[in-house]
Design a protein around this motif. Structure first.
Motif: not given
Length: 287
Positions: A85-96, A252-268
């Motif tokens: 990513v090279r632009e501030e707007s993209e850093v904000m949307e895609r990373h921050v 929700d995400s600003h990716s082209k698909h509109g969402q991402r996922t958080a996969i959460i595992c519990l250490k048993d």
């Protein structure tokens, strides 16, 4: 509890669902497409400052720290490969924004299954790279102690610079491979939470991250919009590390698909001492 596609599925033991059955349910939920609400962003042309509900929820001091981080990232990115990513707007949307989006899954899962408070977590960002999500988490959650784990010298130099530049007293940078740190008694099974974003597939991430998580803690992997196959293939690796799949949460995400996922595992239970294997082995021969 699976919170994705508007449907809920209990996936915690001792529910007698095979992992394959769980994945079939997840695939079914995918067939009914929902219109996800997308956060609206506005730009002040002169300052290129973006607004969002997550970013706007930060106080002015933390917002300034985010902008200092972005400025440093873009400056250093001109002489080393930190991000495409090279632009501030993209850093904000895609990373921050993506980094801020996993705070709620971390907090709610931890409070539900691990402890009475999520205000003083000890967290490791595995394969931190440019400090994502670790630096942003440390800014937004100053009560958290954040370790940025990165194996490359140049990236560690950037991380040390940006941590000093921003003034983050709750962050330390550790230059080491995850496989080695996981066998170091000073770090092994010492963290409440491990996170990873854009590092590797789940089979490999499980071996990198779960040996660092204490029994009763969680591992959160930030993934794309369609993780079913990847999660299914990681079943054995997650179990071998002494953990179980706790939750898959859509964010929700600003990716082209509109969402991402958080996969959460519990250490048993504790991870067997033979894991993680020697450096390079998990990537070459995933479990």
């Amino acid at each position: 509890m699976l919170l994705c596609g508007g449907r809920r599925f209990n996936v915690l033991a001792p529910i007698p669902l095979s992992f394959g059955t769980f994945i079939k349910h997840l695939a079914t939920s995918k067939s009914s497409k929902l219109s996800l609400s997308t956060k609206s962003f506005t730009t002040a042309a002169s300052a290129k400052i973006f607004s969002s509900s997550r970013f706007e929820a930060l106080n002015s001091g933390r917002k300034e720290q985010v902008h200092l981080y972005i400025d440093s990232l873009l400056e250093w990115n001109q002489r080393m490969n930190l991000t495409a990513v090279r632009e501030e707007s993209e850093v904000m949307e895609r990373h921050v924004e993506d980094s801020l989006s996993i705070i709620d899954p971390i907090r709610t899962s931890y409070l539900s299954h691990c402890g009475a408070s999520s205000e003083n977590l000890n967290l490791v960002d595995v394969g931190s790279g440019a400090g994502l999500p670790g630096v942003i988490l440390a800014i937004a959650c100053p009560g958290w102690k954040v370790t940025l784990l990165e194996s490359m010298n140049k990236r560690c130099s950037f991380l040390e610079h940006v941590v000093s530049q921003i003034g983050l007293s709750n962050v330390r940078v550790k230059r080491e491979r995850a496989e080695k740190l996981g066998q170091d008694v000073s770090f092994r099974e010492s963290f409440d939470v491990a996170v990873a974003r854009a590092v590797a597939e789940m089979r490999i991430l499980a071996e990198y991250c779960l040996p660092l998580v204490r029994t009763g803690g969680i591992f959160v992997a930030a993934k794309g919009h369609d993780p079913q196959e990847e999660v299914q293939s990681a079943e054995r690796a997650i179990q071998l590390m002494g953990a179980s799949l706790l939750e898959i949460r859509c964010v929700d995400s600003h990716s082209k698909h509109g969402q991402r996922t958080a996969i959460i595992c519990l250490k048993d239970k504790p991870t067997p001492k033979k894991y993680p294997r020697d450096p390079g082995t998990p990537a070459k021969f995933p479990l």
